[in-house]
Motif scaffolding. Sequence first.
Motif, PDB file in Angstrom:
ATOM      1  N   ALA A 124       0.941  -0.987  -0.327  1.00  0.00           N
ATOM      2  CA  ALA A 124       0.422  -0.089   0.003  1.00  0.00           C
ATOM      3  C   ALA A 124       0.790   1.268   0.346  1.00  0.00           C
ATOM      4  N   ALA A 125      -0.135   2.402  -0.594  1.00  0.00           N
ATOM      5  CA  ALA A 125       0.620   3.689  -0.705  1.00  0.00           C
ATOM      6  C   ALA A 125      -0.068   4.797  -0.726  1.00  0.00           C
ATOM      7  N   ILE A 126       0.832   5.765   0.431  1.00  0.00           N
ATOM      8  CA  ILE A 126      -0.039   6.832   0.769  1.00  0.00           C
ATOM      9  C   ILE A 126       0.541   8.049   0.009  1.00  0.00           C
ATOM     10  N   CYS A 127      -0.545   9.305  -0.400  1.00  0.00           N
ATOM     11  CA  CYS A 127       1.034  10.125  -1.155  1.00  0.00           C
ATOM     12  C   CYS A 127       0.339  11.240  -0.038  1.00  0.00           C
ATOM     13  N   TYR A 128       1.213  12.749  -0.343  1.00  0.00           N
ATOM     14  CA  TYR A 128       1.081  14.103   0.674  1.00  0.00           C
ATOM     15  C   TYR A 128      -0.602  14.005   0.406  1.00  0.00           C
ATOM     16  N   ASP A 129      -1.310  14.462  -0.905  1.00  0.00           N
ATOM     17  CA  ASP A 129      -2.611  14.977  -1.058  1.00  0.00           C
ATOM     18  C   ASP A 129      -3.459  13.579  -0.194  1.00  0.00           C
ATOM     19  N   GLY A 130      -3.170  12.387   0.504  1.00  0.00           N
ATOM     20  CA  GLY A 130      -4.178  11.397   0.815  1.00  0.00           C
ATOM     21  C   GLY A 130      -4.688  10.688   0.080  1.00  0.00           C
ATOM     22  N   THR A 131      -3.723  10.359  -1.522  1.00  0.00           N
ATOM     23  CA  THR A 131      -4.508   9.485  -2.028  1.00  0.00           C
ATOM     24  C   THR A 131      -3.933   7.892  -2.162  1.00  0.00           C
ATOM     25  N   THR A 132      -4.420   6.793  -1.732  1.00  0.00           N
ATOM     26  CA  THR A 132      -4.004   5.859  -1.761  1.00  0.00           C
ATOM     27  C   THR A 132      -4.224   4.902  -2.330  1.00  0.00           C
ATOM     28  N   ASP A 133      -3.184   3.407  -2.599  1.00  0.00           N
ATOM     29  CA  ASP A 133      -2.835   2.784  -3.505  1.00  0.00           C
ATOM     30  C   ASP A 133      -3.157   1.570  -2.811  1.00  0.00           C
ATOM     31  N   TYR A 134      -3.235   0.002  -3.387  1.00  0.00           N
ATOM     32  CA  TYR A 134      -3.171  -1.288  -2.718  1.00  0.00           C
ATOM     33  C   TYR A 134      -3.338  -2.210  -3.746  1.00  0.00           C
ATOM     34  N   VAL A 135      -2.186  -3.190  -3.571  1.00  0.00           N
ATOM     35  CA  VAL A 135      -2.335  -4.422  -4.710  1.00  0.00           C
ATOM     36  C   VAL A 135      -3.722  -5.017  -3.832  1.00  0.00           C
ATOM     37  N   ASP A 136      -3.807  -5.383  -5.079  1.00  0.00           N
ATOM     38  CA  ASP A 136      -5.647  -6.369  -4.823  1.00  0.00           C
ATOM     39  C   ASP A 136      -5.680  -6.549  -4.315  1.00  0.00           C
ATOM     40  N   SER A 137      -4.292  -7.819  -3.444  1.00  0.00           N
ATOM     41  CA  SER A 137      -4.979  -9.123  -2.967  1.00  0.00           C
ATOM     42  C   SER A 137      -5.242  -8.663  -0.837  1.00  0.00           C
ATOM     43  N   VAL A 138      -4.912  -7.338  -1.300  1.00  0.00           N
ATOM     44  CA  VAL A 138      -5.003  -6.334   0.197  1.00  0.00           C
ATOM     45  C   VAL A 138      -6.578  -5.502   0.047  1.00  0.00           C
ATOM     46  N   LYS A 139      -6.575  -5.111  -0.169  1.00  0.00           N
ATOM     47  CA  LYS A 139      -7.942  -4.879  -0.918  1.00  0.00           C
ATOM     48  C   LYS A 139      -9.025  -4.444  -0.102  1.00  0.00           C
ATOM     49  N   GLY A 140      -9.305  -4.145   1.042  1.00  0.00           N
ATOM     50  CA  GLY A 140     -11.160  -4.308   1.400  1.00  0.00           C
ATOM     51  C   GLY A 140     -10.115  -4.717   2.611  1.00  0.00           C
ATOM     52  N   ARG A 141      -9.089  -5.186   3.307  1.00  0.00           N
ATOM     53  CA  ARG A 141      -8.904  -5.452   4.637  1.00  0.00           C
ATOM     54  C   ARG A 141      -7.655  -4.572   5.445  1.00  0.00           C
ATOM     55  N   PHE A 142      -6.903  -4.322   4.628  1.00  0.00           N
ATOM     56  CA  PHE A 142      -5.622  -3.069   4.789  1.00  0.00           C
ATOM     57  C   PHE A 142      -6.551  -2.362   4.687  1.00  0.00           C
ATOM     58  N   THR A 143      -6.066  -1.453   5.387  1.00  0.00           N
ATOM     59  CA  THR A 143      -6.131  -0.116   5.374  1.00  0.00           C
ATOM     60  C   THR A 143      -4.445   1.278   5.438  1.00  0.00           C
TER      61      THR A 143
END
Length: 124
Positions: free
Chosen positions: A49-68
């Motif tokens: 997962a990643a989060i940038c200065y503007d708050g946008t986030t990205d996740y690998v598919d296998s953790v979507k819905g489980r990790f924040t």
Amino acid sequence: QVQLVESGGGAVQAGGSLRLSCAVSGFTYSSYCMGWFRQVPEKKREGVAAICYDGTTDYVDSVKGRFTISKDNAKSTLYLEMNSLGPEDTAMYYCAADLRPGGRWYMEADWRYWGQGTQVTVSS
């Protein structure tokens, strides 16, 4: 000197939860992207997962819905809340900082700074 220090790893049963933390120092934390990677022996480091200065986030598919992924700029701390853990989530988890301009968040080589890692072990 930039330091990233992870904590919060441990052993948990399948279905359980953990929250990882990454304390950042020596770095203008709020102006850059931050990320979490994981690695198991003999495999490449995987972007989680990643989060940038503007708050946008990205996740690998296998953790979507489980990790924040989240961050507290006042505390200069990055978090990874992990729920519904399974044995496949067992790995060493690393905090990363400073994604290069134009870099791909899921590519290990595109990050400048790394922590030492914290182990997560999920038993079935």
